[in-house]
Design an enzyme around this catalytic site. Structure first.
Site, mmCIF file in Angstrom:
data_model
loop_
_atom_site.group_PDB
_atom_site.id
_atom_site.type_symbol
_atom_site.label_atom_id
_atom_site.label_comp_id
_atom_site.label_asym_id
_atom_site.label_seq_id
_atom_site.Cartn_x
_atom_site.Cartn_y
_atom_site.Cartn_z
ATOM 1 N N ASP A 3 -14.267 -13.155 11.141
ATOM 2 C CA ASP A 3 -13.225 -13.009 12.067
ATOM 3 C C ASP A 3 -13.330 -14.371 12.574
ATOM 4 O O ASP A 3 -14.138 -15.282 12.505
ATOM 5 C CB ASP A 3 -13.352 -11.821 12.808
ATOM 6 C CG ASP A 3 -14.559 -11.834 13.463
ATOM 7 O OD1 ASP A 3 -15.310 -12.911 13.748
ATOM 8 O OD2 ASP A 3 -14.938 -10.864 14.124
ATOM 9 N N ASP B 27 -12.173 -2.593 8.655
ATOM 10 C CA ASP B 27 -13.536 -3.027 9.037
ATOM 11 C C ASP B 27 -13.822 -2.383 10.477
ATOM 12 O O ASP B 27 -13.044 -2.186 11.066
ATOM 13 C CB ASP B 27 -13.896 -4.620 8.899
ATOM 14 C CG ASP B 27 -13.219 -5.098 10.420
ATOM 15 O OD1 ASP B 27 -14.185 -5.143 11.336
ATOM 16 O OD2 ASP B 27 -11.983 -5.218 10.571
#
Length: 297
Positions: free
Chosen positions: A96, A270
């Protein structure tokens, strides 16, 4: 030049929009829809790489740019051969952008057009994340999929605040694309923002799609809102995303939300939830009754 990551649509349900596909990456193919275990600091806590492969059958895992930047540092990871070598994981990885983490720091961060200045939660030292610096960090880490730097609005937020934040996220995504140099090895995904305002979600999706990125994510939902609002925005936003590219819903990990995401046509999710609750003595099972002898994961 062929993109590093491509999506192959195998089947789509005409009634719900749910779909099956294959995500082709430099470190292997991924059958979708898929849940990605989170290895915040280059390790999925309590699990070895072998257990992730053999027991969990994880096809891809996620690591966090913010935490790895602070410790042990992206340059050290790069010297070690990138995340794959650093953590001994030969399957795909997604990193990320660190956006959610820095925006969660509250009074410890300041947002400007240039980026975000923040203080480390470890030692109070001052740092700045810009779209360009985040691209450098993620390229050093070497994941197959990297996320554009975005601003995640808190819930609730006013229309004006959300609009300004969404537009800034689009400008940052443009800067990320311009700064991204490893396009043959890493796929840059954009993040659709816009809070809980449908017109802003539509504008964000339209503007980001113009950048022609290899994949797109939905950010800024599952941030404390009622489930009804989550479902409404999920079902509204997903059809706005390209059908020929992977769709990623960020930060979702409870079984009911995962099912709703798959039904809506999401390919990737996720969350830290499964391993976090496991470390505190809770297991998700396939039935209503718990058992001390066997868990169905």
């Amino acid at each position: 030049m062929k993109p590093a990551v491509t999506y192959e649509l195998l089947h789509e349900c005409k009634q719900t929009g749910a779909r099956r596909g294959i995500l082709h990456t430099p470190h292997g193919d991924i059958q979708t829809p898929i849940f990605m275990p989170v290895g915040t600091q280059a390790t999925v806590k309590s699990l070895t790489p072998e257990e992730l492969k053999e027991d969990v059958q994880a096809q891809i895992i996620l690591s966090n740019t913010y935490h790895l930047y602070l410790r042990p540092g992206n340059k050290l990871v790069k010297e070690a051969g990138g995340l794959h070598q650093f953590m001994r994981w030969d399957r795909p990885i997604l990193t990320d952008s660190g956006g959610f983490q820095v925006f969660s720091l509250g009074d410890l961060r300041t947002i400007s057009e240039e980026g975000v200045t923040f203080k480390s939660h470890l030692d109070g030292s001052t740092h700045i994340f810009t779209p360009e610096s985040v691209m450098e960090i993620e390229e050093d880490l070497g994941a197959d999929i990297i996320m554009a730097f975005d601003e995640c609005c808190p819930y609730p937020s006013t229309y004006e605040y959300t609009k300004n934040s969404m537009e800034r996220t689009t400008r940052w995504a443009t800067r990320c694309k311009e700064a991204h140099t490893t396009t043959d090895k890493q796929a840059l995904f954009g993040i659709i923002q816009g809070g809980f305002y449908k017109d802003l979600r539509m504008q964000s999706a339209q503007d980001l799609i113009k950048l022609d990125l290899p994949g797109y994510a939905i950010g800024g939902i599952s941030v404390g809102e009622p489930k009804e609002e989550f479902l409404e925005m999920l079902r509204y936003t997903t059809p706005l995303m390209p059908k020929d590219k992977p769709r990623y819903l960020m930060g979702v990990g409870t079984p009911d939300y995962l099912i709703e995401a798959a039904k809506a046509g999401i390919d990737m999710c996720d969350c830290v939830l499964p391993t976090r609750i496991a470390r505190n003595g809770t297991a998700m099972t396939s039935g209503r009754k718990s058992s001390s002898k066997k868990c169905h994961l």
